[in-house]
Design an enzyme around this catalytic site. Structure first.
Site, PDB file in Angstrom:
ATOM      1  N   GLN A  89       0.816  -1.222   0.000  1.00 54.41           N
ATOM      2  CA  GLN A  89       0.000   0.000   0.000  1.00 54.41           C
ATOM      3  C   GLN A  89       0.850   1.273   0.000  1.00 54.41           C
ATOM      4  OE1 GLN A  89      -3.283   0.326  -0.249  1.00 54.41           O
ATOM      5  NE2 GLN A  89      -3.957  -1.777   0.048  1.00 54.41           N
ATOM      6  N   THR A 147       7.811 -20.489 -16.366  1.00 52.65           N
ATOM      7  CA  THR A 147       8.076 -19.523 -17.422  1.00 52.65           C
ATOM      8  C   THR A 147       7.456 -18.180 -17.070  1.00 52.65           C
ATOM      9  OG1 THR A 147       8.149 -21.301 -19.015  1.00 52.65           O
ATOM     10  CG2 THR A 147       7.747 -19.094 -19.902  1.00 52.65           C
ATOM     11  N   CYS A 235      -9.753  -7.072   0.342  1.00 50.19           N
ATOM     12  CA  CYS A 235      -9.687  -8.478  -0.082  1.00 50.19           C
ATOM     13  C   CYS A 235     -10.710  -9.317   0.654  1.00 50.19           C
ATOM     14  CB  CYS A 235      -8.313  -9.073   0.187  1.00 50.19           C
ATOM     15  SG  CYS A 235      -7.003  -8.036  -0.383  1.00 50.19           S
TER      16      CYS A 235
HETATM   17  C1  LIG Z   1      -0.938  -4.361   2.533  1.00 50.88           C
HETATM   18  C2  LIG Z   1      -1.269  -5.470   1.576  1.00 50.88           C
HETATM   19  N1  LIG Z   1      -0.453  -6.513   1.500  1.00 50.88           N
HETATM   20  C3  LIG Z   1      -0.687  -7.514   0.650  1.00 50.88           C
HETATM   21  C4  LIG Z   1      -1.779  -7.514  -0.182  1.00 50.88           C
HETATM   22  C5  LIG Z   1      -2.003  -8.703  -1.057  1.00 50.88           C
HETATM   23  O1  LIG Z   1      -1.625  -8.527  -2.335  1.00 50.88           O
HETATM   24  P1  LIG Z   1      -1.939  -9.720  -3.362  1.00 50.88           P
HETATM   25  O2  LIG Z   1      -3.424  -9.890  -3.351  1.00 50.88           O
HETATM   26  O3  LIG Z   1      -1.391  -9.242  -4.634  1.00 50.88           O
HETATM   27  O4  LIG Z   1      -1.256 -10.921  -2.798  1.00 50.88           O
HETATM   28  C6  LIG Z   1      -2.676  -6.439  -0.141  1.00 50.88           C
HETATM   29  C7  LIG Z   1      -3.866  -6.355  -0.995  1.00 50.88           C
HETATM   30  O5  LIG Z   1      -4.015  -6.705  -2.079  1.00 50.88           O
HETATM   31  C8  LIG Z   1      -2.412  -5.382   0.752  1.00 50.88           C
HETATM   32  O6  LIG Z   1      -3.231  -4.337   0.851  1.00 50.88           O
END
Ligand SMILES: Cc1ncc(COP(=O)(O)O)c(C=O)c1O
Length: 290
Positions: A89, A147, A235
């Site tokens: 972030q 790859t 997420c």
């Molecule tokens: C602080 C933080 N770390 C890690 C992630 C995870 O990233 P990814 O979904 O690409 O693994 C997120 C959100 O996507 C995030 O906000």
């Protein structure tokens, strides 16, 4: 062997830590204060002779809190301990200097930079040798078999290039929207408290406690109007699990855990959109509290 992290990491760090515990590693999850941060002293005091890794989130994805990464890097100094930071972030809005800040490993993802979903990078200090994390071919200097996905890599690189060009303007735009949103809520006499800090935090993230307004009610109304906000990490937007970050900041019993929302501002967002959100919140608060 011992690892130190915080209780407010993104699940992408917390869950691997939980897994490492099942393999026999001892993990310390540092508590945070009500601003959502740890201190360098806390990190220093948690270090043991068998500590091998410290992983501290740079800027928190739920409340925007920025950790004192340089101070932590300095506290770890020349100790034989790897220092990883999740800068997903913070990358692109904070002035990050891995060498000055003593960072050995730093992770970034493309989709937070308007790049493609499904690709990220791990910065690794030059001298560091890492074992394979996927076994197979010897791609990516023997670190990650398989790859390479060149279109994604190109897309990621392009996103970083564009980010660097408009960096200051975009960050200012997000900060302005955040300030404008707060002003709009005040003008509409909405009762709210900021979880964390408005200033000294990531420019694009704001977490609000709106007393007496259950976050699920608000999320449903927002969803109906096409506004995408969440109660915790974006997420976990589809889940009603209470936020582990707010729990760590305020305790598991605090009512604000069920009455808080997380808003993030992007470079395409406008003041008009922010006003629509402020209206939804104001209408609902009036409905449920009067
Ligand atoms: C602080 C933080 N770390 C890690 C992630 C995870 O990233 P990814 O979904 O690409 O693994 C997120 C959100 O996507 C995030 O906000």
């Amino acid at each position: 062997m011992h690892i130190v992290t915080t209780s407010v990491e993104h699940h992408s760090v917390l869950h691997p830590m939980n897994y490492l515990e099942t393999l026999g590693f001892d993990v310390t999850y540092l508590p945070v204060d009500q601003t959502g941060r740890v201190t360098a002293q806390q990190v220093e005091q948690s270090i043991r002779p068998d500590t091998i890794l410290v992983s501290i989130i740079y800027g928190n994805n739920e409340v925007g809190a920025i950790n004192p990464i340089s101070e932590i890097g300095a506290a770890l100094g020349k100790k034989d301990i790897l220092f990883h930071t999740d800068a997903v972030q913070a990358y692109g809005n904070q002035q990050i200097n891995v060498e000055k800040e003593g960072i050995d490993l730093l992770s970034v993802t493309a989709h937070k930079l308007n790049g493609p979903k499904g690709i990220g990078f791990l910065y690794r200090k030059h001298q560091l040798h890492l074992p394979h994390f996927i076994h197979g071919g010897s791609q990516e200097n023997d670190h990650r078999a398989g790859t390479e996905n060149v279109p994604y890599i190109e897309g990621f690189a392009k996103a970083v290039e564009k980010l660097m060009v408009d960096q200051e303007r975009n960050n200012q735009h997000k900060q302005d929207l955040k300030d404008f949103f707060i002003e709009e809520l005040k003008n509409k006499e909405v009762i709210f408290h900021i979880n964390g800090m408005k200033d000294d935090s990531l420019p694009h993230i704001l977490n609000l406690w709106i007393p007496h307004l259950q976050s699920d009610k608000l999320l449903i109304q927002c969803d109906l109007k096409g506004i995408m906000i969440s109660a915790g990490s974006a997420c976990t937007a589809g889940s009603l699990e209470p936020s582990h970050v707010l729990q760590a900041m305020f305790g598991e019993e605090d009512e604000r855990i069920h009455e808080s929302i997380r808003v993030s501002f992007g470079k395409q967002n406008t003041q008009e959109e922010v006003t629509i959100l402020a209206n939804v919140i104001s209408d609902l608060q009036n409905k449920y509290t009067h």
